[in-house]
Motif scaffolding. Structure first.
Motif, PDB file in Angstrom:
ATOM      1  N   TRP A  23     100.698  17.720 -48.443  1.00 54.77           N
ATOM      2  CA  TRP A  23     100.476  16.946 -49.658  1.00 54.77           C
ATOM      3  C   TRP A  23     101.464  15.798 -49.758  1.00 54.77           C
ATOM      4  N   ILE A  24     101.019  14.730 -50.407  1.00 59.15           N
ATOM      5  CA  ILE A  24     101.923  13.664 -50.807  1.00 59.15           C
ATOM      6  C   ILE A  24     102.041  13.710 -52.328  1.00 59.15           C
ATOM      7  N   HIS A  25     103.186  13.301 -52.843  1.00 61.65           N
ATOM      8  CA  HIS A  25     103.464  13.430 -54.268  1.00 61.65           C
ATOM      9  C   HIS A  25     103.868  12.080 -54.842  1.00 61.65           C
ATOM     10  N   GLU A  26     103.267  11.736 -55.985  1.00 56.27           N
ATOM     11  CA  GLU A  26     103.566  10.480 -56.664  1.00 56.27           C
ATOM     12  C   GLU A  26     103.922  10.750 -58.121  1.00 56.27           C
ATOM     13  N   ILE A  27     104.594   9.796 -58.737  1.00 58.47           N
ATOM     14  CA  ILE A  27     104.829   9.846 -60.177  1.00 58.47           C
ATOM     15  C   ILE A  27     103.504   9.674 -60.911  1.00 58.47           C
ATOM     16  N   LYS A  28     103.309  10.439 -61.980  1.00 62.94           N
ATOM     17  CA  LYS A  28     102.164  10.223 -62.866  1.00 62.94           C
ATOM     18  C   LYS A  28     102.597   9.263 -63.967  1.00 62.94           C
ATOM     19  N   ALA A 108     100.586  -0.070 -61.509  1.00 63.42           N
ATOM     20  CA  ALA A 108     101.031   0.803 -60.421  1.00 63.42           C
ATOM     21  C   ALA A 108      99.808   1.096 -59.552  1.00 63.42           C
ATOM     22  N   ALA A 109      99.728   0.448 -58.401  1.00 62.41           N
ATOM     23  CA  ALA A 109      98.560   0.569 -57.519  1.00 62.41           C
ATOM     24  C   ALA A 109      98.773   1.729 -56.561  1.00 62.41           C
ATOM     25  N   PHE A 110      97.791   2.642 -56.500  1.00 63.53           N
ATOM     26  CA  PHE A 110      97.989   3.826 -55.662  1.00 63.53           C
ATOM     27  C   PHE A 110      96.866   4.105 -54.673  1.00 63.53           C
ATOM     28  N   ASP A 111      95.773   3.343 -54.715  1.00 66.34           N
ATOM     29  CA  ASP A 111      94.705   3.593 -53.735  1.00 66.34           C
ATOM     30  C   ASP A 111      93.896   2.328 -53.504  1.00 66.34           C
ATOM     31  N   LEU A 112      93.269   2.267 -52.334  1.00 67.10           N
ATOM     32  CA  LEU A 112      92.473   1.111 -51.927  1.00 67.10           C
ATOM     33  C   LEU A 112      91.111   1.617 -51.466  1.00 67.10           C
ATOM     34  N   LEU A 113      90.054   1.213 -52.187  1.00 66.24           N
ATOM     35  CA  LEU A 113      88.714   1.749 -51.937  1.00 66.24           C
ATOM     36  C   LEU A 113      87.857   0.826 -51.080  1.00 66.24           C
ATOM     37  N   HIS A 114      88.183  -0.463 -51.092  1.00 66.38           N
ATOM     38  CA  HIS A 114      87.351  -1.444 -50.384  1.00 66.38           C
ATOM     39  C   HIS A 114      88.251  -2.609 -49.988  1.00 66.38           C
ATOM     40  N   LEU A 115      88.032  -3.143 -48.776  1.00 66.45           N
ATOM     41  CA  LEU A 115      88.810  -4.292 -48.337  1.00 66.45           C
ATOM     42  C   LEU A 115      88.014  -5.118 -47.337  1.00 66.45           C
ATOM     43  N   ASN A 116      87.871  -6.405 -47.656  1.00 62.97           N
ATOM     44  CA  ASN A 116      87.253  -7.377 -46.742  1.00 62.97           C
ATOM     45  C   ASN A 116      85.931  -6.883 -46.144  1.00 62.97           C
ATOM     46  N   GLY A 117      85.049  -6.449 -47.034  1.00 60.18           N
ATOM     47  CA  GLY A 117      83.709  -6.035 -46.623  1.00 60.18           C
ATOM     48  C   GLY A 117      83.592  -4.611 -46.128  1.00 60.18           C
ATOM     49  N   HIS A 118      84.688  -3.848 -46.151  1.00 62.75           N
ATOM     50  CA  HIS A 118      84.663  -2.485 -45.617  1.00 62.75           C
ATOM     51  C   HIS A 118      84.946  -1.459 -46.718  1.00 62.75           C
ATOM     52  N   ASP A 119      84.103  -0.426 -46.763  1.00 58.76           N
ATOM     53  CA  ASP A 119      84.302   0.702 -47.665  1.00 58.76           C
ATOM     54  C   ASP A 119      85.315   1.644 -47.009  1.00 58.76           C
ATOM     55  N   LEU A 132      97.134  -0.395 -48.330  1.00 52.83           N
ATOM     56  CA  LEU A 132      97.401  -0.948 -49.661  1.00 52.83           C
ATOM     57  C   LEU A 132      98.840  -1.439 -49.770  1.00 52.83           C
ATOM     58  N   GLN A 133      99.774  -0.658 -49.274  1.00 51.27           N
ATOM     59  CA  GLN A 133     101.189  -1.040 -49.363  1.00 51.27           C
ATOM     60  C   GLN A 133     101.445  -2.356 -48.639  1.00 51.27           C
ATOM     61  N   ALA A 134     100.811  -2.527 -47.476  1.00 50.14           N
ATOM     62  CA  ALA A 134     100.986  -3.769 -46.723  1.00 50.14           C
ATOM     63  C   ALA A 134     100.317  -4.953 -47.409  1.00 50.14           C
ATOM     64  N   ARG A 141     104.139  -8.032 -60.688  1.00 48.98           N
ATOM     65  CA  ARG A 141     103.749  -7.047 -61.698  1.00 48.98           C
ATOM     66  C   ARG A 141     102.722  -6.056 -61.178  1.00 48.98           C
ATOM     67  N   ILE A 142     102.114  -6.335 -60.029  1.00 52.30           N
ATOM     68  CA  ILE A 142     101.296  -5.349 -59.341  1.00 52.30           C
ATOM     69  C   ILE A 142     102.167  -4.734 -58.260  1.00 52.30           C
ATOM     70  N   GLN A 143     102.466  -3.446 -58.411  1.00 53.92           N
ATOM     71  CA  GLN A 143     103.405  -2.783 -57.519  1.00 53.92           C
ATOM     72  C   GLN A 143     102.784  -1.540 -56.903  1.00 53.92           C
ATOM     73  N   PHE A 144     103.162  -1.276 -55.663  1.00 59.42           N
ATOM     74  CA  PHE A 144     102.671  -0.091 -54.960  1.00 59.42           C
ATOM     75  C   PHE A 144     103.370   1.151 -55.504  1.00 59.42           C
ATOM     76  N   SER A 145     102.588   2.198 -55.739  1.00 54.21           N
ATOM     77  CA  SER A 145     103.125   3.471 -56.217  1.00 54.21           C
ATOM     78  C   SER A 145     103.633   4.275 -55.022  1.00 54.21           C
ATOM     79  N   GLU A 146     104.934   4.273 -54.856  1.00 59.40           N
ATOM     80  CA  GLU A 146     105.538   4.939 -53.697  1.00 59.40           C
ATOM     81  C   GLU A 146     105.384   6.459 -53.793  1.00 59.40           C
ATOM     82  N   ALA A 147     105.210   7.094 -52.634  1.00 59.97           N
ATOM     83  CA  ALA A 147     105.255   8.553 -52.575  1.00 59.97           C
ATOM     84  C   ALA A 147     106.696   9.015 -52.708  1.00 59.97           C
ATOM     85  N   MET A 148     106.889  10.171 -53.331  1.00 61.96           N
ATOM     86  CA  MET A 148     108.223  10.732 -53.518  1.00 61.96           C
ATOM     87  C   MET A 148     108.527  11.694 -52.368  1.00 61.96           C
TER      88      MET A 148
END
Length: 293
Positions: A23-28, A108-119, A132-134, A141-148
């Motif tokens: 598992w990976i863990h993030e702040i809620k 706090a951005a934590f997932d990427l569902l679609h990018l440049n024509g790809h699901d 997403l992080q890259a 003000r849009i920041q990646f939600s780091e895993a703890m």
């Protein structure tokens, strides 16, 4: 091409974090779930129920324009930050209901569902997050939600000690599927507070509950988990208070409403509008009781 809103994946609420290394863990974060969509029509920011709040999040929309991609769908949480550096849901509510667009919002951005024509939803969650992080520029003000780092228990301890609402654990290798799922789990932290006891519910075969008010407003019910002798002492106190007025809009069946004077200490989940998973811890008498609005 116009991208369609995707119903969010929703973590199930559980009592304890998963313990394995899978598992990976993030702040809620204590905010509003938000989907950021970029396509040929520009930027849209959509709530978890599918409402377009781009106008309310106009500054975040401007920052999303700067993300270098032809199109994308980012999943995240819109938050505001208080003086202690913590996400503040009440301040967020004030910001989004104001007539003026707020400049105090972050995503706090934590997932990427679609990018440049790809699901990307069938990709493992950790791979989606790496992309997403890259993708997200640092310092905005849009920041990646780091895993703890650490085990579920260790992360929960840190989150609780920091005064945060809770954590979200995500199963490594899991794909993105709309709706509730046990592949994502949220574990909330608890807090305690003294509140006015304004009523009780005692029904045969059901757990006893006290009905609470906080700063003069109804807050919800809390279970009475005392042993028999302490519970009886509480009922003895309650007996002398029965006969209070029924609060407006709270005509609960089989509730006994109390006169002012009884106070209880309640343990409950953080980040909820009403008491949830609440238990009465310590009861006592107080003269400083406010009327229920």
């Amino acid at each position: 091409m116009r991208l369609k809103f995707i119903k969010p994946m929703e973590p199930e609420l559980v009592d304890t974090p998963p313990q394995s290394a899978d598992w990976i863990h993030e702040i809620k974060y204590d905010g509003h779930r938000t989907q950021v969509i970029k396509d040929d029509d520009g930027i849209r920011l959509i709530t978890k129920n599918g409402y377009d709040w781009t106008g309310r999040y106009i500054q975040l929309a401007g920052e999303a324009e700067a993300i270098e991609a032809k199109d994308f769908i980012i999943d995240g949480e819109t938050i505001t930050i208080n003086e202690a550096g913590l996400s503040d849901f009440h301040a967020l509510q004030s910001a989004v209901t104001s007539r003026k667009p707020s400049s105090d919002l972050y995503l706090a951005a934590f997932d990427l569902l679609h990018l440049n024509g790809h699901d990307l939803r069938d990709m493992p969650v950790e791979d989606r997050r790496d992309i997403l992080q890259a993708l997200i520029p640092t310092g905005g003000r849009i920041q990646f939600s780091e895993a703890m780092p650490g085990t579920g228990d260790a992360v929960y301890h840190l989150v609780d000690q920091a005064g945060l609402e809770g954590m979200v654990s995500k199963r490594k290798g899991s794909s993105y599927r709309s709706g509730p799922t046990m592949n994502w789990r949220k574990i909330k932290c608890y807090t305690e507070k003294e509140m006015d006891i304004i009523g009780v519910q005692r029904e045969a075969g059901k757990p006893a509950m006290v009905l609470m008010a906080d700063n003069g407003r109804y807050a919800g019910g809390a279970f009475v988990a005392f042993k028999a002798d302490k519970r009886q002492r509480l009922w003895d106190r309650v007996q002398g208070k029965i006969g209070g007025p029924t609060p407006i809009g709270l005509k609960k069946a089989k509730a006994e409403w109390l006169k002012p004077g009884l106070v209880g200490r309640v343990r409950f989940l953080k980040g909820e509008e009403k008491l949830r998973h609440a238990t009465l811890k310590i009861s006592g008498i107080s003269d400083s009781v406010r009327r229920l609005n």
